[in-house]
Each structure stands twice: as C-alpha cells, then as structure tokens.
Design a protein around this motif. Structure first.
Motif, PDB file in Angstrom:
ATOM      1  N   LEU A  46       0.810  -1.221   0.000  1.00 28.59           N
ATOM      2  CA  LEU A  46       0.000   0.000   0.000  1.00 28.59           C
ATOM      3  C   LEU A  46       0.843   1.271   0.000  1.00 28.59           C
ATOM      4  CD1 LEU A  46      -2.900  -1.003   2.419  1.00 28.59           C
ATOM      5  CD2 LEU A  46      -3.031  -0.661  -0.063  1.00 28.59           C
ATOM      6  N   SER A  47       2.108   1.152   0.343  1.00 30.32           N
ATOM      7  CA  SER A  47       2.991   2.321   0.266  1.00 30.32           C
ATOM      8  C   SER A  47       3.342   2.649  -1.184  1.00 30.32           C
ATOM      9  CB  SER A  47       4.279   2.074   1.062  1.00 30.32           C
ATOM     10  OG  SER A  47       5.058   1.045   0.471  1.00 30.32           O
ATOM     11  N   LEU A  48       3.146   1.661  -2.072  1.00 24.27           N
ATOM     12  CA  LEU A  48       3.400   1.868  -3.498  1.00 24.27           C
ATOM     13  C   LEU A  48       2.130   2.287  -4.237  1.00 24.27           C
ATOM     14  CD1 LEU A  48       5.615  -1.281  -4.180  1.00 24.27           C
ATOM     15  CD2 LEU A  48       6.397   1.086  -3.957  1.00 24.27           C
ATOM     16  N   ASN A  49       1.007   1.706  -3.856  1.00 26.51           N
ATOM     17  CA  ASN A  49      -0.283   2.065  -4.450  1.00 26.51           C
ATOM     18  C   ASN A  49      -1.317   2.081  -3.331  1.00 26.51           C
ATOM     19  OD1 ASN A  49      -2.771   2.241  -5.751  1.00 26.51           O
ATOM     20  ND2 ASN A  49      -2.063   1.115  -7.544  1.00 26.51           N
ATOM     21  N   PRO A  50      -1.648   3.263  -2.821  1.00 24.06           N
ATOM     22  CA  PRO A  50      -2.546   3.371  -1.662  1.00 24.06           C
ATOM     23  C   PRO A  50      -3.968   2.895  -1.933  1.00 24.06           C
ATOM     24  CG  PRO A  50      -2.121   5.532  -2.618  1.00 24.06           C
ATOM     25  CD  PRO A  50      -1.173   4.580  -3.276  1.00 24.06           C
ATOM     26  N   PHE A  51      -4.314   2.713  -3.224  1.00 18.55           N
ATOM     27  CA  PHE A  51      -5.648   2.221  -3.558  1.00 18.55           C
ATOM     28  C   PHE A  51      -5.714   0.696  -3.586  1.00 18.55           C
ATOM     29  CE2 PHE A  51      -5.660   6.567  -5.163  1.00 18.55           C
ATOM     30  CZ  PHE A  51      -6.875   7.032  -4.667  1.00 18.55           C
ATOM     31  N   GLY A  52      -4.566   0.049  -3.354  1.00 13.18           N
ATOM     32  CA  GLY A  52      -4.559  -1.397  -3.290  1.00 13.18           C
ATOM     33  C   GLY A  52      -4.876  -2.069  -4.607  1.00 13.18           C
ATOM     34  N   GLN A  53      -4.388  -1.477  -5.694  1.00 14.06           N
ATOM     35  CA  GLN A  53      -4.591  -2.038  -7.027  1.00 14.06           C
ATOM     36  C   GLN A  53      -3.233  -2.240  -7.697  1.00 14.06           C
ATOM     37  OE1 GLN A  53      -7.116   1.179  -8.468  1.00 14.06           O
ATOM     38  NE2 GLN A  53      -8.928  -0.112  -8.246  1.00 14.06           N
ATOM     39  N   VAL A  54      -3.220  -2.995  -8.775  1.00 13.23           N
ATOM     40  CA  VAL A  54      -1.986  -3.171  -9.532  1.00 13.23           C
ATOM     41  C   VAL A  54      -2.140  -2.474 -10.891  1.00 13.23           C
ATOM     42  CG1 VAL A  54      -1.315  -5.324  -8.417  1.00 13.23           C
ATOM     43  CG2 VAL A  54      -2.774  -5.420 -10.443  1.00 13.23           C
ATOM     44  N   PRO A  55      -1.018  -2.011 -11.461  1.00 15.48           N
ATOM     45  CA  PRO A  55       0.350  -2.178 -10.975  1.00 15.48           C
ATOM     46  C   PRO A  55       0.799  -1.019 -10.093  1.00 15.48           C
ATOM     47  CG  PRO A  55       0.420  -1.170 -13.121  1.00 15.48           C
ATOM     48  CD  PRO A  55      -1.042  -1.386 -12.792  1.00 15.48           C
ATOM     49  N   ALA A  56       2.006  -1.203  -9.557  1.00 18.73           N
ATOM     50  CA  ALA A  56       2.768  -0.107  -8.968  1.00 18.73           C
ATOM     51  C   ALA A  56       4.101  -0.087  -9.708  1.00 18.73           C
ATOM     52  CB  ALA A  56       2.978  -0.324  -7.477  1.00 18.73           C
ATOM     53  N   PHE A  57       4.693   1.094  -9.785  1.00 19.29           N
ATOM     54  CA  PHE A  57       5.870   1.298 -10.651  1.00 19.29           C
ATOM     55  C   PHE A  57       6.934   2.059  -9.886  1.00 19.29           C
ATOM     56  CE2 PHE A  57       8.075   4.167 -13.638  1.00 19.29           C
ATOM     57  CZ  PHE A  57       8.478   3.300 -14.643  1.00 19.29           C
ATOM     58  N   GLU A  58       8.168   1.606 -10.027  1.00 22.96           N
ATOM     59  CA  GLU A  58       9.304   2.311  -9.426  1.00 22.96           C
ATOM     60  C   GLU A  58      10.375   2.548 -10.480  1.00 22.96           C
ATOM     61  OE1 GLU A  58      10.350   1.114  -5.152  1.00 22.96           O
ATOM     62  OE2 GLU A  58       9.596  -0.766  -6.020  1.00 22.96           O
ATOM     63  N   ASP A  59      10.853   3.774 -10.520  1.00 21.22           N
ATOM     64  CA  ASP A  59      11.999   4.115 -11.373  1.00 21.22           C
ATOM     65  C   ASP A  59      12.950   4.918 -10.506  1.00 21.22           C
ATOM     66  OD1 ASP A  59      13.786   4.660 -13.355  1.00 21.22           O
ATOM     67  OD2 ASP A  59      12.442   5.875 -14.587  1.00 21.22           O
ATOM     68  N   GLY A  60      13.899   4.208  -9.892  1.00 26.62           N
ATOM     69  CA  GLY A  60      14.749   4.874  -8.913  1.00 26.62           C
ATOM     70  C   GLY A  60      13.918   5.290  -7.713  1.00 26.62           C
ATOM     71  N   ASP A  61      13.988   6.565  -7.375  1.00 30.87           N
ATOM     72  CA  ASP A  61      13.232   7.078  -6.225  1.00 30.87           C
ATOM     73  C   ASP A  61      11.779   7.408  -6.571  1.00 30.87           C
ATOM     74  OD1 ASP A  61      15.458   6.917  -4.587  1.00 30.87           O
ATOM     75  OD2 ASP A  61      16.123   8.955  -5.065  1.00 30.87           O
ATOM     76  N   LEU A  62      11.453   7.396  -7.844  1.00 33.06           N
ATOM     77  CA  LEU A  62      10.092   7.739  -8.268  1.00 33.06           C
ATOM     78  C   LEU A  62       9.163   6.542  -8.130  1.00 33.06           C
ATOM     79  CD1 LEU A  62       8.228   9.876  -9.703  1.00 33.06           C
ATOM     80  CD2 LEU A  62       8.794   8.673 -11.822  1.00 33.06           C
ATOM     81  N   LYS A  63       8.000   6.781  -7.537  1.00 32.71           N
ATOM     82  CA  LYS A  63       6.980   5.744  -7.409  1.00 32.71           C
ATOM     83  C   LYS A  63       5.690   6.260  -8.033  1.00 32.71           C
ATOM     84  CE  LYS A  63       8.837   3.754  -3.112  1.00 32.71           C
ATOM     85  NZ  LYS A  63      10.095   4.518  -3.149  1.00 32.71           N
ATOM     86  N   LEU A  64       5.096   5.430  -8.879  1.00 36.64           N
ATOM     87  CA  LEU A  64       3.853   5.811  -9.555  1.00 36.64           C
ATOM     88  C   LEU A  64       2.858   4.664  -9.503  1.00 36.64           C
ATOM     89  CD1 LEU A  64       5.242   7.404 -12.872  1.00 36.64           C
ATOM     90  CD2 LEU A  64       4.311   8.642 -10.910  1.00 36.64           C
ATOM     91  N   PHE A  65       1.574   5.013  -9.656  1.00 39.64           N
ATOM     92  CA  PHE A  65       0.540   4.019  -9.889  1.00 39.64           C
ATOM     93  C   PHE A  65      -0.421   4.601 -10.914  1.00 39.64           C
ATOM     94  CE2 PHE A  65      -0.465   6.475  -6.081  1.00 39.64           C
ATOM     95  CZ  PHE A  65      -1.775   6.896  -6.282  1.00 39.64           C
TER      96      PHE A  65
END
Length: 213
Positions: A46-65
């Motif tokens: 949930l720290s990557l996607n607070p809505f609890g859905q997929v996907p979550a994405f990381e590019d270095g320090d950047l996190k997106l959903f």
C-alpha cells in the motif's frame, strides 16, 4: 536503479505497462503481487499504491501508480529510447490526447467488464453474469462503430502511427479476441484489421512472455 513493475500477470493494467516498457526497449524487473492472498491490500504494498490495485511502478526514487499515468511517464521521459509512442508535433498531439481520453472513458468501461466476465471469471472458477455481458457488449458495439469510422481516416486511432492510444487498448482486446465478443470486432473490417495489427506487435508478445516467467 532498475525499473520495477509490481503487478499480476493476469492484470490488463500490468500488461499495459510491460508492453510500453518493451516498446521503449527498457529493462525492468517484474515483481509478482499475490492478489489471491490479498497482498495488494496490505502494507508494504500500500505504500506503493494506496488504492490497493496493480500495478505499482518504481523508477529509482520515483513511485507511480495508475497504468496510463505510468505509460505517459515512460513515453515522455524515455522519448529517445525504442519506439516513439507520442506525437511530438503540437498540431497532432491534440488528436492523440482526444483518443486517449476516448479509450479511458468510452472503451475501457465496457471492455473491462467484458474482460472480467469472459476472460478472468472462467479462469478463477466464477460464474459469468450473462446480463452484464449483454449490456456491456451493446455499449462496446457503439464505441466500435465510431472506431470503424475513425479508422477510415487514419491507420491508427491517434493518427498515422502507432501510439499510446493504441497500446492502451491492447490488453482488453487480447482477452476479448479469445471470447465470444470477438465477433463484435471482426464484424467491423477496419477495427478487425487494426486489432490484428496491434496484437502482432513484437513488444506485446514479449511483454506477455516476460510476465509469465
């Protein structure tokens, strides 16, 4: 740091991001999320996607959903990599933007419902809701009538070249072309040809293989 995609191999949104990364010839790590156990609804996911859905994405320090936000980030930040997925001509970009909105607001709702009912439910042992299928098929047919007209004007929905507009459609079409709804696409010649074209893209095929490993 490596790009990471957290998601499910069955998820159309995860497929969308994987296809985009491979079109851009970018290496990434696929991190499977165990949705059956509810991993996507718990921390630390949930720290990557607070809505609890997929996907979550990381590019270095950047996190997106949100898959479409992720693909737009990839297409713009890595514009010089791989295949060009955006129209950089300011006079052509508005048309691409319009059809990206169409995909998200008009095509996605009935297509996603049909994918769930006809593509996912049979795999996980659930019963298909025939009434929901009938309603969504009627809605999708109206959208595809407009697509048939649009594709008489240009080879792809966003213009004369393959762009994010077309890529965003592929995962749902992939599922639906293996269902009884295939006829809805096949009965429209230009739509049918467009589907065959985008489904045959090497990046799409490689993306499926990557997620299944």
């Amino acid at each position: 740091m490596a790009i990471k995609v957290h998601g499910s191999p069955m998820s159309t949104a995860t497929m969308r991001v994987a296809a985009c990364l491979i079109e851009k010839e970018l290496d990434f790590e696929f991190v499977p999320v165990d949705m059956a156990s509810g991993e996507h609804k718990k921390h630390p996911y949930l720290s990557l996607n607070p809505f609890g859905q997929v996907p979550a994405f990381e590019d270095g320090d950047l996190k997106l959903f949100e898959s479409r936000a992720i693909t737009q980030y990839i297409a713009h930040v890595y514009a010089d990599n791989g295949y060009q997925l955006i129209l950089q001509d300011p006079k052509k970009m508005p048309s691409m933007s319009v059809w990206m909105e169409v995909e998200g607001q008009k095509f996605e709702p009935p297509a996603t419902k049909l994918t769930w009912e006809l593509g996912i439910k049979p795999i996980i042992g659930m019963t298909t809701d025939d009434a929901a299928v009938k309603e969504s098929e009627a809605q999708l047919s109206k959208v595809l009538d407009i697509y048939e007209t649009r594709l008489a004007e240009s080879k792809y929905l966003g213009g004369d070249s393959f762009t994010l507009v077309d890529l965003h459609h592929i995962p749902n079409i992939y599922y639906l072309m293996s269902s009884k709804v295939k006829e809805v696409f096949d009965s429209r010649p230009r739509v049918s040809a467009w589907c065959a074209d985008i489904l045959a893209r090497p990046a799409w095929v490689k993306g499926l293989e990557k997620l299944q490993k």
